[in-house]
Design a protein around this motif. Structure first.
Motif, PDB file in Angstrom:
ATOM      1  N   GLN A  49      -1.454  10.111   7.154  1.00 18.47           N
ATOM      2  CA  GLN A  49      -1.139   9.572   5.841  1.00 18.47           C
ATOM      3  C   GLN A  49      -1.669   8.150   5.725  1.00 18.47           C
ATOM      4  OE1 GLN A  49       2.764   9.986   4.305  1.00 18.47           O
ATOM      5  NE2 GLN A  49       2.934  12.141   4.774  1.00 18.47           N
ATOM      6  N   ILE A  50      -2.027   7.781   4.508  1.00 18.80           N
ATOM      7  CA  ILE A  50      -2.510   6.426   4.236  1.00 18.80           C
ATOM      8  C   ILE A  50      -1.336   5.609   3.726  1.00 18.80           C
ATOM      9  CG2 ILE A  50      -4.103   5.057   2.852  1.00 18.80           C
ATOM     10  CD1 ILE A  50      -5.900   7.527   2.682  1.00 18.80           C
ATOM     11  N   SER A  51      -1.136   4.434   4.280  1.00 16.80           N
ATOM     12  CA  SER A  51      -0.006   3.614   3.866  1.00 16.80           C
ATOM     13  C   SER A  51      -0.161   3.204   2.404  1.00 16.80           C
ATOM     14  CB  SER A  51       0.101   2.361   4.748  1.00 16.80           C
ATOM     15  OG  SER A  51      -0.973   1.475   4.490  1.00 16.80           O
ATOM     16  N   PHE A  52       0.977   2.908   1.804  1.00 14.62           N
ATOM     17  CA  PHE A  52       0.994   2.583   0.376  1.00 14.62           C
ATOM     18  C   PHE A  52       0.094   1.391   0.070  1.00 14.62           C
ATOM     19  CE2 PHE A  52       3.010   0.419  -3.275  1.00 14.62           C
ATOM     20  CZ  PHE A  52       2.915   1.438  -4.209  1.00 14.62           C
ATOM     21  N   LEU A  53       0.235   0.320   0.824  1.00 14.43           N
ATOM     22  CA  LEU A  53      -0.558  -0.875   0.565  1.00 14.43           C
ATOM     23  C   LEU A  53      -2.040  -0.650   0.849  1.00 14.43           C
ATOM     24  CD1 LEU A  53       1.770  -3.703   1.937  1.00 14.43           C
ATOM     25  CD2 LEU A  53       1.353  -3.069  -0.443  1.00 14.43           C
ATOM     26  N   ARG A  54      -2.350   0.171   1.848  1.00 12.97           N
ATOM     27  CA  ARG A  54      -3.750   0.417   2.182  1.00 12.97           C
ATOM     28  C   ARG A  54      -4.461   1.167   1.063  1.00 12.97           C
ATOM     29  NH1 ARG A  54      -6.399   4.401   6.457  1.00 12.97           N
ATOM     30  NH2 ARG A  54      -8.516   3.549   6.461  1.00 12.97           N
ATOM     31  N   CYS A  55      -3.706   1.935   0.287  1.00 11.12           N
ATOM     32  CA  CYS A  55      -4.316   2.663  -0.829  1.00 11.12           C
ATOM     33  C   CYS A  55      -5.048   1.722  -1.778  1.00 11.12           C
ATOM     34  CB  CYS A  55      -3.246   3.433  -1.610  1.00 11.12           C
ATOM     35  SG  CYS A  55      -2.571   4.871  -0.746  1.00 11.12           S
ATOM     36  N   PHE A  56      -4.548   0.485  -1.908  1.00 10.72           N
ATOM     37  CA  PHE A  56      -5.140  -0.470  -2.836  1.00 10.72           C
ATOM     38  C   PHE A  56      -6.421  -1.110  -2.295  1.00 10.72           C
ATOM     39  CE2 PHE A  56      -0.758  -0.182  -4.254  1.00 10.72           C
ATOM     40  CZ  PHE A  56      -0.891  -0.146  -5.630  1.00 10.72           C
ATOM     41  N   THR A  57      -6.790  -0.792  -1.057  1.00 10.49           N
ATOM     42  CA  THR A  57      -8.017  -1.360  -0.486  1.00 10.49           C
ATOM     43  C   THR A  57      -9.241  -0.496  -0.783  1.00 10.49           C
ATOM     44  OG1 THR A  57      -7.754  -0.216   1.651  1.00 10.49           O
ATOM     45  CG2 THR A  57      -6.668  -2.364   1.393  1.00 10.49           C
ATOM     46  N   PHE A  58      -9.036   0.674  -1.386  1.00  8.16           N
ATOM     47  CA  PHE A  58     -10.153   1.585  -1.650  1.00  8.16           C
ATOM     48  C   PHE A  58     -10.651   1.435  -3.084  1.00  8.16           C
ATOM     49  CE2 PHE A  58      -7.524   3.865   1.539  1.00  8.16           C
ATOM     50  CZ  PHE A  58      -8.432   3.825   2.594  1.00  8.16           C
ATOM     51  N   ARG A  59     -11.966   1.413  -3.252  1.00 12.50           N
ATOM     52  CA  ARG A  59     -12.553   1.365  -4.586  1.00 12.50           C
ATOM     53  C   ARG A  59     -12.210   2.635  -5.371  1.00 12.50           C
ATOM     54  NH1 ARG A  59     -17.094  -2.347  -4.771  1.00 12.50           N
ATOM     55  NH2 ARG A  59     -18.184  -1.030  -6.280  1.00 12.50           N
TER      56      ARG A  59
END
Length: 489
Positions: A265-275
């Motif tokens: 799973q991708i962490s919630f905050l890490r989701c915002f690092t993707f274009r």
């Protein structure tokens, strides 16, 4: 695996799609009760202005946005089955709770009845107090509705990713997403008549029972969901052949449930690092508010501009026609990328982006709604219907880009993040529209825009914003993710 192994493929995935369609229909019916009753049933009772109604819809939108930010993560955490049950249970309770707002206003303001409140002189301090109290009671009920409704699309998109291969997801999404149009289609043909029927019977103002009856539909849906939904690997209604078809995009078609549960799973905050996340956010922010403006304000538009009350046969036919156009045309929108993939050999993402560019031109028709409305109310009804069809087709493909680029374990989370952005966009356009309409009406001929004066000028401004939003959103999305690039957890 409990799949029944036969040579003939089962088609249970379409039963799941049908359940999603019904849930989305109920979702939009619940949203529409207020928009179809406020102008002619509720506003006279509570002395509401356009700005009051704009405040209620705007707060609903921003609370929906905040809840969407976490709704997807909640669905991923709880699992599809429990997450969806919680969502529809909460929003149905919130829908029914609207019926109490009138009684509570009477009690809090110390009047003997709603009729006594309605008799208060409009514009007086007492009328302002009644309006303020009732608005915030409705806001409270809308907040509960928003909390539950925020879970609908994250859960539905997750089910679509579980039950359909990538090439079919936009089509399946367009089918269940058509529930929004069908809900909006059924609403004007039922809700004002329900309200008028119970008003004639002397049961409150009539609008209360409309909220109770429509809100209760969600509780019925919950019973079907409990008995029918399981992941395809566990479902007794899905055989081996259908399971292979569902998982045709995977390296190994016969994917076991335990393997999916081990998916990183991708962490919630890490989701915002993707274009890719920001691309989806952009698409939702620029366009969701347009759809919600049409949904929340169309009945008031025909009442304001043409004098057709929501319970009149003229208003019912206009709104029904509008959403009939949306319903029929939007389904084909999800089929277009399937043609690009199968006939042109494009990858699903490129096919979807090309389809979305085509659909982004449909809303430009909104530029002609107000000018042609001078000849007949049918022109804006048809034009808004075509623009709405473009939105729904756009939306079905936009949702499906998540499944193209993100692992299944993160789909509901990304859907929720995008929904938050869409809710913020809706807050801005609904609050702005309410304030603009109240201001432009008060200014009269002193307020003009493109040859229109007063409130007509206000509507023209909003139609212009709605017209160009999709092309602006598409250009930014394409700049962020110019070509297909899946996210690796």
């Amino acid at each position: 695996m409990n799949a029944i192994k036969t040579k003939t493929m089962t088609n249970f995935r379409w039963v799941m799609c049908a359940l999603l369609f019904v849930a989305t229909t109920v979702n939009y019916l619940d949203r529409q009760v207020l928009s179809l009753t406020w102008k002619d049933f509720i506003a006279p009772e509570f002395h509401w202005t356009d700005d009051n109604y704009g405040t209620i819809t705007a707060v609903f939108s921003i609370v929906y946005a905040a809840c969407m930010l976490f709704a997807g993560k909640f669905v991923d955490f709880m699992g599809t089955k429990k997450g969806y049950l919680w969502a529809i249970g909460v929003w149905s309770a919130g829908a029914v709770a609207h019926a109490l707002c009138g009684w509570l206003t009477v009690q809090l303001e110390g009047y003997a009845s709603a009729a006594d409140m309605a008799a208060v002189q409009t514009g007086s301090a007492a009328a302002l107090l009644i309006a303020t109290t009732s608005v915030w009671l409705f806001v409270a009920a809308r907040c509960v509705l928003a909390l539950g409704e925020a879970g609908n699309f994250p859960a539905a998109i997750k089910v679509t990713a579980e039950y359909f291969p990538k090439k079919d997801r936009a089509f399946a999404t367009s089918i269940f997403n058509a529930g929004a149009s069908v809900g909006a289609l059924a609403a004007p043909a039922t809700i004002p008549l329900l309200a008028q029927y119970f008003k004639d019977l002397g049961i409150g103002g009539g609008w209360e029972m409309a909220f109770v009856i429509i809100g209760g539909l969600g509780f019925i849906w919950m019973g079907f969901w409990v008995f029918l939904y399981e992941k395809p690997e566990k479902s007794k209604y899905v055989n081996g052949a259908e399971l292979v078809y569902i998982h045709q995009d995977d390296e190994s078609p016969a994917v076991e449930t335990k393997n999916e549960e081990k998916e990183p799973q991708i962490s919630f905050l890490r989701c915002f690092t993707f274009r890719q996340t920001w691309s989806f956010i952009t698409g939702k922010f620029f366009t969701d508010g347009v759809w919600w403006f049409y949904l929340f304000w169309a009945p008031a538009y025909f009442s304001d501009q043409y004098g057709y009350k929501s319970s009149s046969s003229e208003a019912i036919m206009l709104i029904f026609t509008l959403y009939a156009i949306v319903t029929v045309l939007s389904i084909y929108g999800g089929y277009l990328p399937k043609l690009f993939v199968e006939k042109k050999g494009m990858n699903p993402y490129n096919g979807r982006m090309l389809s979305m560019l085509i659909f982004a031109f449909f809303p430009l028709l909104a530029l002609f709604a107000q000018p042609l409305g001078a000849y007949s109310a049918w022109w804006p009804a048809i034009i808004i219907g075509l623009a709405g069809a473009g939105h729904q087709a756009w939306s079905a493909n936009l949702f499906s880009t998540i499944g193209d680029m993100f692992p299944k374990s993160t789909i509901a989370t990304i859907t929720g993040i995008g929904g938050m952005a869409g809710g913020i966009g809706s807050f801005l356009i609904n609050k702005g529209a309410g304030a603009l309409f109240t201001y432009s009406e008060a200014q009269g001929a002193a307020f003009s825009f493109l040859g229109f004066d007063g409130k007509e000028a206000g509507y023209m401004i909003i139609f212009c914003i709605c017209a160009v939003a999709y092309l602006v959103g598409w250009v930014i999305m394409k700049a962020l993710v110019p070509k297909y690039k899946p996210v690796v957890a």
